[in-house]
Design a protein around this motif. Sequence first.
Motif, PDB file in Angstrom:
ATOM      1  N   GLU A  30       0.824  -1.210   0.000  1.00 49.48           N
ATOM      2  CA  GLU A  30       0.000   0.000   0.000  1.00 49.48           C
ATOM      3  C   GLU A  30       0.860   1.262   0.000  1.00 49.48           C
ATOM      4  OE1 GLU A  30      -2.431   1.306  -0.868  1.00 49.48           O
ATOM      5  OE2 GLU A  30      -3.982   1.728   0.606  1.00 49.48           O
TER       6      GLU A  30
ATOM      7  N   HIS B 188      -7.556   1.993   5.643  1.00 50.41           N
ATOM      8  CA  HIS B 188      -7.983   2.018   4.245  1.00 50.41           C
ATOM      9  C   HIS B 188      -7.948   0.624   3.646  1.00 50.41           C
ATOM     10  CE1 HIS B 188      -8.425   3.249   0.065  1.00 50.41           C
ATOM     11  NE2 HIS B 188      -7.383   2.489  -0.200  1.00 50.41           N
TER      12      HIS B 188
ATOM     13  N   GLU C 210     -10.962  -1.385   1.979  1.00 52.53           N
ATOM     14  CA  GLU C 210     -10.862  -1.782   0.579  1.00 52.53           C
ATOM     15  C   GLU C 210     -11.037  -3.281   0.403  1.00 52.53           C
ATOM     16  OE1 GLU C 210      -7.489  -2.225  -2.908  1.00 52.53           O
ATOM     17  OE2 GLU C 210      -7.087  -0.886  -1.221  1.00 52.53           O
TER      18      GLU C 210
ATOM     19  N   ARG D 239     -14.480  -4.540   1.056  1.00 50.47           N
ATOM     20  CA  ARG D 239     -15.320  -4.287  -0.125  1.00 50.47           C
ATOM     21  C   ARG D 239     -15.068  -5.352  -1.192  1.00 50.47           C
ATOM     22  NH1 ARG D 239     -13.921   0.575  -0.887  1.00 50.47           N
ATOM     23  NH2 ARG D 239     -15.807   1.655  -0.127  1.00 50.47           N
TER      24      ARG D 239
END
Length: 789
Positions: free
Chosen positions: A104, A113, A117, A120
């Motif tokens: 990342e 984050h 992510e 999701r």
Amino acid sequence: MSTIDDLDPNTPVLIGVGQAAERIDDPDYRGLSPVELAAAAARAALTDTGADPAAVAARIDTVAGVRQFEISTPGAPAPLGKSDNYPRSVADRVDADPARAILEVGGGQSSQHLVTELARAIANGTSHAALIFGSEAISTVRHLAAADEHPDFTEARGGQLEDRGYGLSGLISRYAAGHGLTGAPSQYALFENARRARSGLSREQYRQSMGELFAPFSRVAAKNPYAAAPVERSAEELATITDRNRLIAEPYPRFMVARDQVNQGAAVLITSIAVAAELGVPQDKWVFLHGHADLREQNLLERADLAEAPALVRAARHALEVAGLGVEDLSTIDLYSCFPIAVTVVADGLGLRADDPRGLTLTGGLPFFGGAGNNYSMHAIAETVAHLRTTPGSYGFVGANGGTLSKYSAAVYSTVPTAWREDRSQRLQEELDAAPTVAVAQTADGPATVETYTVNYGRKGPTGIVVGRLGDGRRFVATVAAGDTELLADLATGDPIGRTVHVRSFGTGNRVTVDRDRMDELFPQRVPVLRDTYELVRVRRDGHLLEVTINRPEARNSLTPQANEELDEIFDAYFADPDLWVAILTGAGDKSFCAGNDLRYSASGKPMWVPKNGFAGLTSRRDMTKPVIAAVNGFAMGGGCEIALACHLVIADETAQFALSEVQVGLVAGAGGLVRLPRAIPPKIATEMILTGKKIPATEAHRLGLVNRVVPAGTAVDGARALAAEILTGSPTSVRASLQIMNETAPFTDVVDAVDHPSQALDDLMISEDMMEGLLAFGAKRAPQWKNR
């Protein structure tokens, strides 16, 4: 309220968390590498699921690593070595073989984050089990790097890796860095001091309030077995300046600054509920993501209000909105706490008090638990999950901050089952991006007012930094001029926000003083006259002609800051001297006109700067109303080509070669080459030269119009002298007026508008002695005697 049976099988759920840490004074200290610390945390997360760790590891299809500090900026040192594929090195140690590995971008927001992510991705069915982790071994590296025998953490793992880069765009600028805003303490101090002024508190009162905010954090850290500094400190101890608690950057003493000397790792494991059930993970281990948001603030110097951080507050509020909760519904809260303002700006936005009985941290915060690089909030998530499991049905909030109050990722967690909920971060981001910004003045001159400030306390003594506003409202950054002890003292002990100051720009940056008189005293105006000798440049005066020779043949006449300064001084004198009408610039020897910037000097770490008038004192100089001829002997590379482009005329010998070679060394032709070359030669050819670094010989440069004349090898200066002699036969007043009108009309796109442009140069020419002399001499059929007036 949803039940698990009601949920889509792809609903994401956190099933395992783990942490690892060691201190160099621990009796069982092992000196683990960052990979080993992350692997220890990952193994703990696998075990934490309550299922068979090997079976869980076998289902992992995605691993994601948070960047360590040593791989977060270009050229950052890794004294003990590093893995070339950090995520896969960690995966190997827990016997996972994921199809996808992610590294990342940097920033403290990255851990939260990534959780959002990849949750999701699981909800969308593109992943089924993801392991996220991060670690730092900064304390170990500093402890062992200087030892005679030390470990080697280098790993050539290779394999697929989705490296997302550093993520530094908009967070670092040459402008800010050139004025001392390189470290987080000085940058955050600007916000803190602006906020103090807004509060109306004195320095002492505000520092005490910061101590009162952080004292409970230290109390939590003192009980946390993973803390880097498990010591409880009182508000008075935190706020009192001592030798141990010295000032770092006003208003921050050492105990209030994020601690990065840590050896810590943390990991989170996320799967779909279908995979969790298949693996036999007990449902009392399951924690759901109820709300989330990811927003970014505008660039530091462009923000409308340096005392606020609207993106952070909106991200925190939106995560709660998505969860359908209010602040009062939370049982645990962990706010990113690198500096006090990172806590207070969000707490105030949520209506939280510093003494909220729930507390504002679960770990103990970055100054006390430790700032595990970009991975601190992974520890906060792990602590949140552990607390929620002990109080089923409760809700926990995690706020993760990155950059300089720049990027915020927030989330709400609970054991209460819930379907995946999408957020509206993209729409909110569009609104934030559309908000008005403040214009920034890169070079600042004139009266100004102090908007905010800090004082950096380094080994070489204190340095004052001011962010101010010019009379037209533009914002600037400046450092306090060396020698202005009055202003420095006001920044260190007074109440300077709103006071009037004076700022002036130099090649080394903007400098600020208490007033103009002090500025003139510290920086007396340089008299533009030629010296007898220079260290790096030779000058020769021959009547109305000035010859300037860059005298560094051993370095291909490449330029250091000192050489640029000498050339700037020389050309100041040339343009100010009415008896000098034409100048020639060349390089010593027959190998190189100028090889551009001295890259060896640049790589040495010595201070770098360029005069305000640009490279060689020419590339950014305005109103060049006397001709400068480049006599190019040999290579004109990079900045050397840019110098030639800035000259009015170019004479090249047969050996000359021209190139904008910056792309070959990772740079760009930023001293005018990107602008001037496409205007001097056909744009397509210019673009090819710029993008490839292609060299063109003198004959081709002449054909393209880059060069006026090509002369035999070794005669570039002679050729330039011949051209200068032709210019000197004409009126110097007419030459000056011609160049001035050409400069003034260059921006015009309409030819008639340019022709009709009323120039003062024409009015001055009409009343000049030279014009009358020219007409009289023509009538008398004699050679004119020019006076340059």
